[in-house]
Design a protein around this motif. Structure first.
Motif, PDB file in Angstrom:
ATOM      1  N   ARG A  25       0.797  -1.218   0.000  1.00 28.21           N
ATOM      2  CA  ARG A  25       0.000   0.000   0.000  1.00 28.21           C
ATOM      3  C   ARG A  25       0.831   1.270   0.000  1.00 28.21           C
ATOM      4  NH1 ARG A  25      -4.246   0.180   4.628  1.00 28.21           N
ATOM      5  NH2 ARG A  25      -4.702   2.089   3.503  1.00 28.21           N
ATOM      6  N   GLN A  26       1.924   1.283   0.717  1.00 26.72           N
ATOM      7  CA  GLN A  26       2.643   2.522   0.915  1.00 26.72           C
ATOM      8  C   GLN A  26       3.533   2.870  -0.279  1.00 26.72           C
ATOM      9  OE1 GLN A  26       4.767   2.518   4.600  1.00 26.72           O
ATOM     10  NE2 GLN A  26       2.940   2.370   5.877  1.00 26.72           N
ATOM     11  N   HIS A  27       3.860   4.167  -0.379  1.00 29.06           N
ATOM     12  CA  HIS A  27       4.801   4.652  -1.388  1.00 29.06           C
ATOM     13  C   HIS A  27       6.167   4.814  -0.744  1.00 29.06           C
ATOM     14  CE1 HIS A  27       6.692   6.963  -4.508  1.00 29.06           C
ATOM     15  NE2 HIS A  27       6.895   7.973  -3.657  1.00 29.06           N
ATOM     16  N   PHE A  28       7.184   4.240  -1.372  1.00 29.41           N
ATOM     17  CA  PHE A  28       8.535   4.278  -0.834  1.00 29.41           C
ATOM     18  C   PHE A  28       9.424   5.060  -1.800  1.00 29.41           C
ATOM     19  CE2 PHE A  28       6.590   0.472   0.884  1.00 29.41           C
ATOM     20  CZ  PHE A  28       6.902   0.551   2.233  1.00 29.41           C
ATOM     21  N   GLU A  29      10.154   6.005  -1.263  1.00 32.98           N
ATOM     22  CA  GLU A  29      11.094   6.783  -2.065  1.00 32.98           C
ATOM     23  C   GLU A  29      12.406   6.028  -2.196  1.00 32.98           C
ATOM     24  OE1 GLU A  29      13.241  11.199  -2.085  1.00 32.98           O
ATOM     25  OE2 GLU A  29      11.890  10.580  -0.444  1.00 32.98           O
ATOM     26  N   LEU A  30      12.939   5.980  -3.414  1.00 32.26           N
ATOM     27  CA  LEU A  30      14.203   5.296  -3.656  1.00 32.26           C
ATOM     28  C   LEU A  30      15.336   6.309  -3.631  1.00 32.26           C
ATOM     29  CD1 LEU A  30      13.224   2.865  -6.574  1.00 32.26           C
ATOM     30  CD2 LEU A  30      13.035   2.522  -4.104  1.00 32.26           C
ATOM     31  N   LYS A  31      16.396   5.947  -2.931  1.00 28.88           N
ATOM     32  CA  LYS A  31      17.577   6.790  -2.841  1.00 28.88           C
ATOM     33  C   LYS A  31      18.792   5.904  -2.605  1.00 28.88           C
ATOM     34  CE  LYS A  31      16.720   7.656   2.088  1.00 28.88           C
ATOM     35  NZ  LYS A  31      16.502   8.710   3.111  1.00 28.88           N
ATOM     36  N   PRO A  32      20.003   6.436  -2.742  1.00 29.34           N
ATOM     37  CA  PRO A  32      21.196   5.610  -2.536  1.00 29.34           C
ATOM     38  C   PRO A  32      21.275   5.080  -1.105  1.00 29.34           C
ATOM     39  CG  PRO A  32      21.744   7.633  -3.708  1.00 29.34           C
ATOM     40  CD  PRO A  32      20.324   7.774  -3.254  1.00 29.34           C
ATOM     41  N   ILE A  33      21.539   3.791  -0.994  1.00 30.52           N
ATOM     42  CA  ILE A  33      21.646   3.112   0.305  1.00 30.52           C
ATOM     43  C   ILE A  33      23.001   2.424   0.371  1.00 30.52           C
ATOM     44  CG2 ILE A  33      20.657   1.356   1.814  1.00 30.52           C
ATOM     45  CD1 ILE A  33      18.851   3.760   1.464  1.00 30.52           C
ATOM     46  N   GLU A  34      23.711   2.645   1.478  1.00 28.42           N
ATOM     47  CA  GLU A  34      24.969   1.942   1.715  1.00 28.42           C
ATOM     48  C   GLU A  34      24.648   0.532   2.182  1.00 28.42           C
ATOM     49  OE1 GLU A  34      27.964   2.717   1.066  1.00 28.42           O
ATOM     50  OE2 GLU A  34      27.579   4.763   0.378  1.00 28.42           O
ATOM     51  N   THR A  35      24.790  -0.421   1.305  1.00 35.94           N
ATOM     52  CA  THR A  35      24.371  -1.798   1.591  1.00 35.94           C
ATOM     53  C   THR A  35      25.168  -2.400   2.741  1.00 35.94           C
ATOM     54  OG1 THR A  35      23.912  -1.988  -0.777  1.00 35.94           O
ATOM     55  CG2 THR A  35      23.855  -4.002   0.502  1.00 35.94           C
ATOM     56  N   GLY A  36      26.490  -2.202   2.769  1.00 33.70           N
ATOM     57  CA  GLY A  36      27.316  -2.795   3.826  1.00 33.70           C
ATOM     58  C   GLY A  36      26.918  -2.314   5.203  1.00 33.70           C
ATOM     59  N   ALA A  37      26.720  -1.003   5.360  1.00 35.03           N
ATOM     60  CA  ALA A  37      26.341  -0.453   6.661  1.00 35.03           C
ATOM     61  C   ALA A  37      24.967  -0.957   7.083  1.00 35.03           C
ATOM     62  CB  ALA A  37      26.351   1.075   6.595  1.00 35.03           C
ATOM     63  N   LEU A  38      24.039  -1.063   6.132  1.00 36.05           N
ATOM     64  CA  LEU A  38      22.691  -1.524   6.474  1.00 36.05           C
ATOM     65  C   LEU A  38      22.712  -2.971   6.933  1.00 36.05           C
ATOM     66  CD1 LEU A  38      19.413  -0.614   4.811  1.00 36.05           C
ATOM     67  CD2 LEU A  38      19.922  -3.032   4.987  1.00 36.05           C
ATOM     68  N   ASN A  66      15.293   1.472  -0.746  1.00 31.63           N
ATOM     69  CA  ASN A  66      14.649   2.062   0.421  1.00 31.63           C
ATOM     70  C   ASN A  66      15.159   1.329   1.652  1.00 31.63           C
ATOM     71  OD1 ASN A  66      12.130   1.880   2.460  1.00 31.63           O
ATOM     72  ND2 ASN A  66      12.105   3.862   1.393  1.00 31.63           N
ATOM     73  N   ALA A  67      15.564   2.082   2.652  1.00 34.29           N
ATOM     74  CA  ALA A  67      16.191   1.466   3.825  1.00 34.29           C
ATOM     75  C   ALA A  67      15.247   0.502   4.534  1.00 34.29           C
ATOM     76  CB  ALA A  67      16.668   2.565   4.775  1.00 34.29           C
ATOM     77  N   ALA A  68      13.979   0.886   4.701  1.00 34.25           N
ATOM     78  CA  ALA A  68      13.031   0.018   5.410  1.00 34.25           C
ATOM     79  C   ALA A  68      12.805  -1.283   4.643  1.00 34.25           C
ATOM     80  CB  ALA A  68      11.717   0.752   5.620  1.00 34.25           C
ATOM     81  N   LEU A  69      12.651  -1.172   3.312  1.00 37.68           N
ATOM     82  CA  LEU A  69      12.423  -2.377   2.518  1.00 37.68           C
ATOM     83  C   LEU A  69      13.650  -3.275   2.515  1.00 37.68           C
ATOM     84  CD1 LEU A  69      10.497  -0.922  -0.569  1.00 37.68           C
ATOM     85  CD2 LEU A  69       9.562  -2.039   1.462  1.00 37.68           C
ATOM     86  N   LEU A  70      14.852  -2.688   2.356  1.00 36.83           N
ATOM     87  CA  LEU A  70      16.061  -3.511   2.372  1.00 36.83           C
ATOM     88  C   LEU A  70      16.270  -4.175   3.729  1.00 36.83           C
ATOM     89  CD1 LEU A  70      18.705  -1.492   0.319  1.00 36.83           C
ATOM     90  CD2 LEU A  70      17.783  -3.741  -0.182  1.00 36.83           C
ATOM     91  N   THR A  71      15.964  -3.460   4.801  1.00 39.03           N
ATOM     92  CA  THR A  71      16.077  -4.056   6.138  1.00 39.03           C
ATOM     93  C   THR A  71      15.166  -5.265   6.268  1.00 39.03           C
ATOM     94  OG1 THR A  71      16.635  -1.899   7.090  1.00 39.03           O
ATOM     95  CG2 THR A  71      15.828  -3.580   8.602  1.00 39.03           C
ATOM     96  N   GLN A  72      13.929  -5.136   5.779  1.00 37.52           N
ATOM     97  CA  GLN A  72      12.985  -6.257   5.833  1.00 37.52           C
ATOM     98  C   GLN A  72      13.496  -7.428   5.003  1.00 37.52           C
ATOM     99  OE1 GLN A  72       9.713  -5.951   7.526  1.00 37.52           O
ATOM    100  NE2 GLN A  72       9.981  -8.165   7.402  1.00 37.52           N
ATOM    101  N   CYS A  73      14.075  -7.140   3.834  1.00 39.92           N
ATOM    102  CA  CYS A  73      14.566  -8.214   2.960  1.00 39.92           C
ATOM    103  C   CYS A  73      15.705  -8.983   3.616  1.00 39.92           C
ATOM    104  CB  CYS A  73      15.031  -7.620   1.631  1.00 39.92           C
ATOM    105  SG  CYS A  73      13.708  -6.963   0.603  1.00 39.92           S
ATOM    106  N   PHE A  74      16.749  -8.265   4.075  1.00 40.55           N
ATOM    107  CA  PHE A  74      17.899  -8.955   4.668  1.00 40.55           C
ATOM    108  C   PHE A  74      17.525  -9.650   5.971  1.00 40.55           C
ATOM    109  CE2 PHE A  74      20.354  -5.870   2.033  1.00 40.55           C
ATOM    110  CZ  PHE A  74      21.012  -6.823   1.265  1.00 40.55           C
TER     111      PHE A  74
END
Length: 732
Positions: free
Chosen positions: A544-557, A587-595
């Motif tokens: 449902r929600q709209h997520f803004e995409l921006k550069p994410i530091e994958t290693g730090a996350l 998106n930081a929240a989505l990547l956090t959920q994935c990992f």
């Protein structure tokens, strides 16, 4: 026919004898018979008599042979002179040395004069080179040669002849024997045959064209731009509202042009008359065909009450001496002259064909034709409604109408849509001025009406679709809200069941073991239900929600996820992060959920008694996964990217670099037939040994798709899996 020989006749026998005796006396005087014995003289006389008889017989045979030879020679000369072909003998310089009567008649010169003239004098000037070439070849080789030339007689009679030449020798020199065959009639017959075949092909082509025109309901048009003459079919006349066989000219089209379409039509004609534009025209336009009833005289003025008549009465065109056209102001729709400076004056234009057209002023220039209300097709009425006007003397109720003084009682002109496809032909190929325009006319009125109905139905359908889409969105929104509220409200009773169950287990000292086991199972079921509700809420939130995409530091996350989540603390030493992990667009929240979900599965699905080992690393590539095309995220811009604009097309076409992050484990693995199902909702491979909700990987897939990425898995049958996430690399 006999022919007299020019040779001298043979001498008589007595003369020959005297000549012989005289010759004998001079050459052999000793041959006298004086003193010879009588018997010898008699024997000699006998021999002489025999020889005399033999000679007479030989002479008779010679005379007979000579007579036959003379007759044969006469026959040969007759055949030679009167042969159907001409015979000539040419010397090595091409001069005529002998000729038969047929050649004399062909060349129309007396034989005595002909036998001293060069043959090239009779050869047509344009054919001299082929003749000289053929003559040279004949004199230089023993092979016969032939050629076709035109011969010009002394009296200017031109014939087409075939010359056959062959080398010969005469009086120690080389000559050329030549025959002349008159093939003029043959050439004429060939030309007549070619002309007949050409006419036959032309007739067949015209028949095919006629059948094609009839099948396509087309009208032909052929306009001579130099003379203004127009040749067209009766179908063209019918399209223009004319009677069959009526005289047609270019001005008839111009006079019938709809004022809105006139500038566009004339522009297309002018461009087609320009060789640089290709000489082709294809234009759609409207014409107005006026009914005879439209020429009704005004009861007040007593003059023809029509637009053209009023325009003629108020617009007088003069021809100045310099050839320019001057137009007076045009009449306004009410019959009054237009005021000066109002822009309603007539504008006169000369077309490529030389015709003049007075159209509306520059205000109508460039106006595009349209189909809709007021264009004359349906005049704004509903589809299928009768648009015919009542008679001029009756109202719609059938009563007789009485026109008011000055009232316009004309019948509206019929408007037709036509398509004119034409091609111009030019002088000097494609560089001169246009001299002819040939094309076809097609009546596309029904097509335009169908297009109008189609557009109307399309607008109605769009309205229905928009209405239904709005209602569907409203229903989907209400359903999502209901499901979210229901899932959220279900947690309260589930937590109560779990809490009271834990209290019973803690406070019931005398509870039977069997009953205690039942309570433990109920509490675990409530815990699973609560987790299922939480996962459902997470999935709904991602959708449902709209997520803004921006550069994410994958290693730090990834480091933050491993350090902050309690369930990863015990197995922290078993998780290896291989640097570097490049930054990605996400998106930081989505990547956090994935990992988080991927690490949970990697640590969970391990064989009993085996220590889990998890390895996280990344690799870069220029192309996305071949098995996945990134889908646009919901609620994004028109190109699937937030705040996307046309300039971003170039960046996407440049194929930005991709980053694939791998999460590798040493778990139980995934069977090959189940690898496509693990990312679906509520799919569990071993629900008894490894309990769960079956939503974790579905959340991962949906979250990655919202970030315009791809997800997949590779697994070994003997154990161990590698899950990967493919995302766009962030710009450095």
């Amino acid at each position: 026919m006999s022919r007299t020989s020019n040779r001298p006749p043979p001498a008589p026998a007595t003369a020959l004898r005297s000549q012989a005796e005289e010759r004998l006396r001079h050459e052999r005087p000793e041959a006298a018979i004086t003193g010879m014995p009588v018997d010898q003289i008699q024997a000699t006389l006998h021999e002489l008599h025999v020889h005399q008889i033999e000679l007479e017989m030989q002479n008779e045979q010679l005379r007979s042979s000579q007579s036959e030879l003379e007759q044969a020679r006469e026959r040969f000369e007759e055949l030679y002179d009167f042969a159907p072909v001409g015979y000539l003998t040419l010397d090595d310089q091409g001069n005529i040395r002998a000729a038969n009567l047929t050649a004399v008649n062909m060349l129309e010169v007396e034989r005595t004069r002909l036998e001293t003239m060069p043959f090239s004098k009779f050869v047509y000037r344009e054919d001299a080179d082929p003749f000289y070439l053929c003559l040279r070849k004949t004199l230089n080789s023993a092979l016969s040669q032939s050629c076709e030339v035109r011969l010009l007689g002394q009296n200017k009679g031109l014939i087409v002849a075939r010359l056959d030449l062959i080398q010969a020798f005469e009086n120690g020199g080389t000559v050329c024997r030549l025959t002349i065959t008159d093939i003029t009639q043959h050439k004429r017959a060939e030309e007549a045959l070619r002309e007949h075949q050409k006419r036959q092909v032309q007739y067949e082509n015209e028949e095919r064209l006629r059948v094609a025109f009839e099948a396509g309901d087309l009208g032909s048009w052929d306009h001579d731009l130099r003379t203004g003459k127009v040749i067209c079919s009766d179908r063209t006349r019918a399209m223009l509202g004319l009677e069959p066989g009526a005289t047609v000219n270019w001005s008839m089209i111009l006079d019938r042009l709809h004022s809105d379409d006139a500038p566009r039509f004339l522009k297309a004609m002018d461009e087609s008359a320009n060789p640089a534009e290709g000489g082709r025209a294809d234009v759609e336009f409207r014409i107005q065909i006026k009914s005879p009833k439209s020429e009704v005289r005004s009861p007040k003025l007593g003059a023809p009450n029509s637009i053209s008549a009023r325009a003629e009465a108020t617009s007088k065109v003069q021809e100045p001496s310099n050839g320019a056209r001057v137009s007076a102001p045009a009449a306004s729709p009410d019959g009054k002259p237009a005021p000066e400076g109002s822009g309603a004056g007539l504008k006169t234009r000369r077309t490529a064909g030389g015709a003049r057209l007075s159209s509306a002023a520059a205000s109508s220039e460039g106006r595009q034709a349209s189909v809709g209300p007021g264009t004359g097709l349906n005049s704004g009425r509903a589809a299928g409604e009768d648009t015919r006007a009542p008679g001029p003397d009756k109202t719609e109720s059938g009563d007789k109408a009485v026109p008011a003084p000055g009232e316009d009682t004309r019948t509206p002109a019929e408007v037709r849509w036509l398509r004119f496809a034409a091609r111009c032909f030019f002088e000097n190929g494609s560089t001169g001025r246009a001299i002819r325009r040939t094309g076809v006319l097609a009546d596309i009125t029904n097509q335009k009406r169908a297009e109008q109905v189609l557009h109307s139905r399309a607008r109605e359908l769009e309205t229905v679709v928009e209405d239904r889409t709005a209602r569907l969105r409203e229903a989907v929104g209400e359903l999502e809200h209901f499901s979210y509220t229901l899932a959220h409200d279900l947690r309260a009773p589930v937590r109560a069941i779990r809490g009271y169950g834990d209290l019973l287990i803690a406070q019931s000292v005398n509870l039977a073991p069997r009953h205690k086991e039942f309570l433990i199972r109920a509490c675990k079921a409530a815990e699973r239900m609560d987790q299922l509700i939480l996962d459902t809420l997470d999935y709904t939130k991602i959708v449902r929600q709209h997520f803004e995409l921006k550069p994410i530091e994958t290693g730090a996350l990834v480091e933050q996820v491993v350090q902050s989540y309690p369930q990863f603390q015990e197995a922290r030493e078993n998780i290896t992060i291989v640097a570097p992990l490049p930054a990605v667009m996400g998106n930081a929240a989505l990547l956090t959920q994935c990992f988080s979900n991927l690490l949970n599965n990697a640590l969970k699905f391990v064989a009993p008694g085996k220590e889990p080992e998890v390895r996280i690393y990344a690799e870069e590539s220029r192309t996305a996964s071949s098995a996945f095309t990134p889908a646009p995220a919901a609620n994004d811009g028109p190109t699937g990217r937030p705040d996307a604009h046309p300039a971003s097309e170039d960046r996407r076409n440049a194929r930005p670099a991709r980053v694939r992050v791998w999460v590798e484990d040493n778990g139980i693995g995934i069977p090959e037939d189940c690898r496509d199902k693990v990312f679906e909702m509520f799919q569990q491979l071993m629900p008894v040994q490894y309990p769960g909700t079956g939503i974790g990987l579905a959340i991962v897939k949906k979250a990655v798709e919202r970030m315009r990425g791809a997800v997949g898995v590779e697994s070994h049958p003997k154990g161990g899996s590698r899950f990967w996430i493919d995302l766009e690399k962030a710009a450095e």
